[in-house]
Design a protein around this motif. Sequence first.
Motif, PDB file in Angstrom:
ATOM      1  N   GLY A   1       0.772  -1.358  -0.112  1.00  5.19           N
ATOM      2  CA  GLY A   1      -0.174   0.048  -0.058  1.00  5.19           C
ATOM      3  C   GLY A   1       1.007   1.304  -0.084  1.00  5.19           C
ATOM      4  N   LEU A   2       2.070   1.204  -0.251  1.00  5.52           N
ATOM      5  CA  LEU A   2       2.853   1.966  -0.398  1.00  5.52           C
ATOM      6  C   LEU A   2       2.764   3.039  -1.801  1.00  5.52           C
ATOM      7  CD1 LEU A   2       6.047   0.651   1.008  1.00  5.52           C
ATOM      8  CD2 LEU A   2       4.480   2.116   2.240  1.00  5.52           C
ATOM      9  N   ARG A   3       3.209   4.430  -1.646  1.00  2.04           N
ATOM     10  CA  ARG A   3       3.209   5.290  -2.927  1.00  2.04           C
ATOM     11  C   ARG A   3       4.413   6.349  -2.866  1.00  2.04           C
ATOM     12  NH1 ARG A   3      -2.368   8.878  -2.689  1.00  2.04           N
ATOM     13  NH2 ARG A   3      -1.704  10.177  -0.984  1.00  2.04           N
TER      14      ARG A   3
ATOM     15  N   PHE B   1       1.428  18.188 -10.052  1.00  2.00           N
ATOM     16  CA  PHE B   1       2.418  18.429  -9.045  1.00  2.00           C
ATOM     17  C   PHE B   1       2.248  17.187  -7.746  1.00  2.00           C
ATOM     18  CE2 PHE B   1       3.567  19.742  -4.600  1.00  2.00           C
ATOM     19  CZ  PHE B   1       4.695  20.008  -4.762  1.00  2.00           C
ATOM     20  N   GLN B   2       3.399  16.619  -7.666  1.00  2.00           N
ATOM     21  CA  GLN B   2       3.429  15.564  -6.384  1.00  2.00           C
ATOM     22  C   GLN B   2       4.328  15.882  -5.418  1.00  2.00           C
ATOM     23  OE1 GLN B   2       4.467  11.699  -8.450  1.00  2.00           O
ATOM     24  NE2 GLN B   2       2.304  11.618  -8.990  1.00  2.00           N
ATOM     25  N   LEU B   3       3.896  16.175  -4.238  1.00  2.00           N
ATOM     26  CA  LEU B   3       4.724  16.246  -3.262  1.00  2.00           C
ATOM     27  C   LEU B   3       5.446  14.733  -2.510  1.00  2.00           C
ATOM     28  CD1 LEU B   3       6.229  17.778  -0.778  1.00  2.00           C
ATOM     29  CD2 LEU B   3       4.222  17.649   0.520  1.00  2.00           C
ATOM     30  N   ARG B   4       6.731  14.460  -3.104  1.00  2.00           N
ATOM     31  CA  ARG B   4       7.204  13.277  -2.864  1.00  2.00           C
ATOM     32  C   ARG B   4       7.903  13.047  -1.605  1.00  2.00           C
ATOM     33  NH1 ARG B   4       7.074  10.770  -7.911  1.00  2.00           N
ATOM     34  NH2 ARG B   4       8.566   9.150  -7.234  1.00  2.00           N
ATOM     35  N   PHE B   5       7.893  11.683  -1.058  1.00  2.00           N
ATOM     36  CA  PHE B   5       8.358  11.332   0.104  1.00  2.00           C
ATOM     37  C   PHE B   5       9.973  11.687   0.069  1.00  2.00           C
ATOM     38  CE2 PHE B   5       4.388   9.098   0.794  1.00  2.00           C
ATOM     39  CZ  PHE B   5       4.015   9.695   1.970  1.00  2.00           C
ATOM     40  N   TYR B   6      10.729  11.461  -0.978  1.00  2.00           N
ATOM     41  CA  TYR B   6      12.043  11.620  -1.104  1.00  2.00           C
ATOM     42  C   TYR B   6      12.469  12.866  -0.774  1.00  2.00           C
ATOM     43  CZ  TYR B   6      16.521  10.780  -2.917  1.00  2.00           C
ATOM     44  OH  TYR B   6      18.039  10.654  -2.994  1.00  2.00           O
TER      45      TYR B   6
ATOM     46  N   ALA C   1      12.926   6.460   2.189  1.00  2.00           N
ATOM     47  CA  ALA C   1      12.309   7.109   1.235  1.00  2.00           C
ATOM     48  C   ALA C   1      12.520   6.225  -0.083  1.00  2.00           C
ATOM     49  CB  ALA C   1      12.582   8.647   1.027  1.00  2.00           C
ATOM     50  N   ASN C   2      13.707   5.674  -0.288  1.00  2.00           N
ATOM     51  CA  ASN C   2      14.160   5.081  -1.249  1.00  2.00           C
ATOM     52  C   ASN C   2      13.257   3.716  -1.286  1.00  2.00           C
ATOM     53  OD1 ASN C   2      17.558   5.610  -1.012  1.00  2.00           O
ATOM     54  ND2 ASN C   2      16.119   6.465  -2.413  1.00  2.00           N
ATOM     55  N   PHE C   3      13.139   3.038  -0.244  1.00  2.00           N
ATOM     56  CA  PHE C   3      12.067   2.041  -0.156  1.00  2.00           C
ATOM     57  C   PHE C   3      10.533   2.177  -0.490  1.00  2.00           C
ATOM     58  CE2 PHE C   3       9.361  -0.733   2.584  1.00  2.00           C
ATOM     59  CZ  PHE C   3       9.583  -1.994   1.964  1.00  2.00           C
TER      60      PHE C   3
END
Length: 291
Positions: free
Chosen positions: A20-22, A31-36, A153-155
Amino acid sequence: MLSLLAASGAAEPIYWENLGLRPYLFEIGGFQLRFYSLAYLLGILLGYWHLSKMIKAPGAPMAQRHADDLFFYCTLGVILGGRLGYAAFYKPELFASADVFKLWEGGMSFHGGVIGVLIAITWVAWRGGLNWLRITDYIAVNVPLAYMLGRLANFVNGELYGRPVEGGFPLAMIFPTDPDQLPRHPSQLYQAGFEGLLLGLLLLAMFWKTPARYRPGLLVGIFTIGMGLGRFLMEFFREPDAHLAHVVLETGLSRGQWLSLPMVGVGLAVLVYALLRPAIGSAKASAPQQA
């Protein structure tokens, strides 16, 4: 080494897509606010907050204004050093085009980030007349937990996964970005745990629970050894970049391992230096109290 971690039995691999990750927190339009990106931001802010707390403890080698300068210049060092280091160490062809500036497409080097931060520390120390080695001690304590966030965040991105696993290893995972769809080590979690959490807790304990801060070079020496050794060992589980697989075939070690060996050597030299020199303030601490 892989066989030592392989478990007996026929455990089914874990499918990353079933977790269930994204890779982003939310999306508005295109626009995406990315976890990285959040990992970098949170790591830098957490480090700044803790550094500000550290310099309020006895023996601090800098004032708050120096911590503010370090926050700004080290942020530049991490971003520019990490990106330029990736291009220099792993993908030199990026220098031939504007792609070298496309940070959002990924590609950051830990070793390049370290060089960038060292340059930033050198600038702040020179400008403020500060003890360079002691500043590196204080910065080093804050790096591992920020590094942990980056690996997590890589994971979450499903990237930088590990090498294929043989046998029924219970943590074997299949990543959707893997063209071969093989069970692999979740090496991002190994690095987050070893080079991030464990090393970070060790340095925090040494700073707050021991007189380590009074031995210039001790904390940064432990950090450099731990990071270098951790990266060297974890590379045995991490899948090399496709365009650098030939390095492993030709030399037996990955590019990341070759870059980590000098780190261990430098860390050992700094550690010996720190242990052979007298601790700062030790004479004053041992002097008898006057009535």
